[in-house]
Design an enzyme around this catalytic site. Structure first.
Site, PDB file in Angstrom:
ATOM      1  N   LYS A  41       0.990  -1.183  -0.148  1.00  0.00           N
ATOM      2  CA  LYS A  41       0.045   0.004  -0.146  1.00  0.00           C
ATOM      3  C   LYS A  41       0.883   1.284  -0.052  1.00  0.00           C
ATOM      4  CE  LYS A  41      -4.412  -1.068   2.102  1.00  0.00           C
ATOM      5  NZ  LYS A  41      -5.001  -1.004   3.475  1.00  0.00           N
ATOM      6  N   ARG A  90       9.963  -8.621  16.662  1.00  0.00           N
ATOM      7  CA  ARG A  90       9.713  -7.607  17.466  1.00  0.00           C
ATOM      8  C   ARG A  90       8.714  -7.822  18.628  1.00  0.00           C
ATOM      9  NH1 ARG A  90       8.601  -3.553  12.620  1.00  0.00           N
ATOM     10  NH2 ARG A  90       7.717  -5.576  12.331  1.00  0.00           N
ATOM     11  N   SER A 128       9.141   0.482   9.263  1.00  0.00           N
ATOM     12  CA  SER A 128       9.273   1.448   8.500  1.00  0.00           C
ATOM     13  C   SER A 128       7.966   2.367   8.406  1.00  0.00           C
ATOM     14  CB  SER A 128       9.320   0.725   7.166  1.00  0.00           C
ATOM     15  OG  SER A 128      10.353   0.063   6.859  1.00  0.00           O
TER      16      SER A 128
HETATM   17  P1  ADP Z   1       7.477  -7.082   5.736  1.00  0.00           P
HETATM   18  O1  ADP Z   1       6.581  -6.218   4.827  1.00  0.00           O
HETATM   19  O2  ADP Z   1       7.747  -8.375   4.832  1.00  0.00           O
HETATM   20  O3  ADP Z   1       7.314  -7.467   7.036  1.00  0.00           O
HETATM   21  P2  ADP Z   1       9.220  -5.207   6.405  1.00  0.00           P
HETATM   22  O4  ADP Z   1      10.378  -4.441   5.548  1.00  0.00           O
HETATM   23  O5  ADP Z   1       8.355  -4.544   7.311  1.00  0.00           O
HETATM   24  O6  ADP Z   1       8.759  -6.306   5.259  1.00  0.00           O
HETATM   25  O7  ADP Z   1      10.275  -6.010   7.366  1.00  0.00           O
HETATM   26  C1  ADP Z   1      11.420  -7.114   6.783  1.00  0.00           C
HETATM   27  C2  ADP Z   1      11.709  -7.955   7.824  1.00  0.00           C
HETATM   28  O8  ADP Z   1      12.635  -7.180   8.962  1.00  0.00           O
HETATM   29  C3  ADP Z   1      10.614  -8.691   8.655  1.00  0.00           C
HETATM   30  O9  ADP Z   1      11.128 -10.164   9.219  1.00  0.00           O
HETATM   31  C4  ADP Z   1      10.663  -7.631  10.000  1.00  0.00           C
HETATM   32  O10 ADP Z   1      10.097  -8.544  10.967  1.00  0.00           O
HETATM   33  C5  ADP Z   1      11.981  -7.406  10.114  1.00  0.00           C
HETATM   34  N1  ADP Z   1      11.862  -6.043  10.917  1.00  0.00           N
HETATM   35  C6  ADP Z   1      11.404  -4.898  10.631  1.00  0.00           C
HETATM   36  N2  ADP Z   1      11.852  -4.062  11.647  1.00  0.00           N
HETATM   37  C7  ADP Z   1      12.413  -4.709  12.548  1.00  0.00           C
HETATM   38  C8  ADP Z   1      12.995  -4.338  13.971  1.00  0.00           C
HETATM   39  N3  ADP Z   1      12.893  -3.097  14.277  1.00  0.00           N
HETATM   40  N4  ADP Z   1      13.843  -5.112  14.683  1.00  0.00           N
HETATM   41  C9  ADP Z   1      13.796  -6.239  13.971  1.00  0.00           C
HETATM   42  N5  ADP Z   1      13.295  -6.965  12.751  1.00  0.00           N
HETATM   43  C10 ADP Z   1      12.606  -6.050  11.973  1.00  0.00           C
END
Ligand code: ADP
Length: 171
Positions: A41, A90, A128
Site C-alpha cells: 500500500k 519484534r 518502516s
Molecule cells: P514485511 O512487509 O515483509 O514485514 P518489512 O520491511 O516490514 O517487510 O520487514 C522485513 C523484515 O525485517 C521482517 O522480518 C521484519 O520482522 C523485520 N524487521 C522490521 N523491523 C524490525 C526491527 N525493528 N527489529 C527487528 N526486525 C525487524
C-alpha cells in the site's frame, strides 16, 4: 555455501532491518536481502530507490547482496538455493503472522527453514511505517534509520527540515 534470504518491503530500510541482516551475515556464508516487488500500500520509495539504499548502506558487508523479487518468498528462496529465510521478530503481534507464514512456507518447500532473530531492545519499536510517519511530521530520524536514509527522506519531502534528536531539544 549456506545462503539465507532476508525478505521484506524495506520502505525504507531501518536500523532494525540492518541489525537483523548484519547478524544473519555472521551466521550464513551468503545473505540475499530480497526486496519484494509485490505491491504494498502506497510505498513511499520505489523498488529501485529501496534497492539502491540497501546497496549503499550494506556495502561494507561483502557476503550480503541485494535483489528484488516477485511472487512467493519461499519459491524465490528455492530458486536461490537458500537454506533459510531469516525474519526479525519484534513484538508478540509479529509472531502470529510469522508463525503462519513459516508453516505455509514449510509446506511449500520442506528444505527451506525459517529462522527468527529477536530484535534488539533498542530497535524493538522501529518499523518502516512508524519511521515514515515521524519523517512526514518532521520528527528526528537519526535513531531510526541510517544517515543515508535521513538524506533520502529530506529529498523526498522537498527539503523540509527534519529536526535533531530528543537529546538536543529543550525541555
Ligand atoms: P514485511 O512487509 O515483509 O514485514 P518489512 O520491511 O516490514 O517487510 O520487514 C522485513 C523484515 O525485517 C521482517 O522480518 C521484519 O520482522 C523485520 N524487521 C522490521 N523491523 C524490525 C526491527 N525493528 N527489529 C527487528 N526486525 C525487524
Amino acid at each position: 555455501m549456506r545462503t539465507a534470504v532476508c525478505p521484506g518491503s524495506f520502505d525504507p530500510v531501518t536500523l532494525g532491518h540492518l541489525d537483523i541482516i548484519i547478524r544473519a551475515s555472521v551466521i550464513f556464508d551468503r545473505v540475499i536481502v530480497a526486496v519484494s516487488r509485490n505491491p504494498i500500500k502506497n510505498p513511499m520509495f520505489s523498488i529501485s530507490e529501496r534497492v539502491e539504499m540497501l546497496k549503499e548502506v550494506l556495502k561494507p558487508y561483502r557476503n550480503v547482496t541485494i535483489d528484488s523479487f516477485d511472487g512467493l518468498t519461499v519459491y524465490y528462496a528455492v530458486e536461490q538455493k537458500a537454506v533459510a529465510i531469516v525474519r526479525g521478530l519484534r513484538v508478540l503481534s509479529d509472531f502470529d503472522n510469522e508463525f503462519r507464514t513459516a508453516l505455509v512456507n514449510k509446506s511449500l518447500a520442506c528444505n527451506v527453514e525459517t529462522l527468527f532473530l529477536m530484535t534488539r531492545a533498542e530497535y524493538s519499536y522501529i518499523s518502516s511505517s512508524a519511521v515514515k510517519e515521524v519523517a512526514i511530521f518532521g520528527g528526528p530520524l537519526d535513531r531510526l534509520v541510517p544517515p543515508l536514509v535521513v538524506g533520502k527522506f529530506k529529498e523526498k519531502l522537498n527539503g523540509k527540515p527534519i529536526s535533531g534528536s530528543c537529546d538536543s531539544r529543550e525541555g
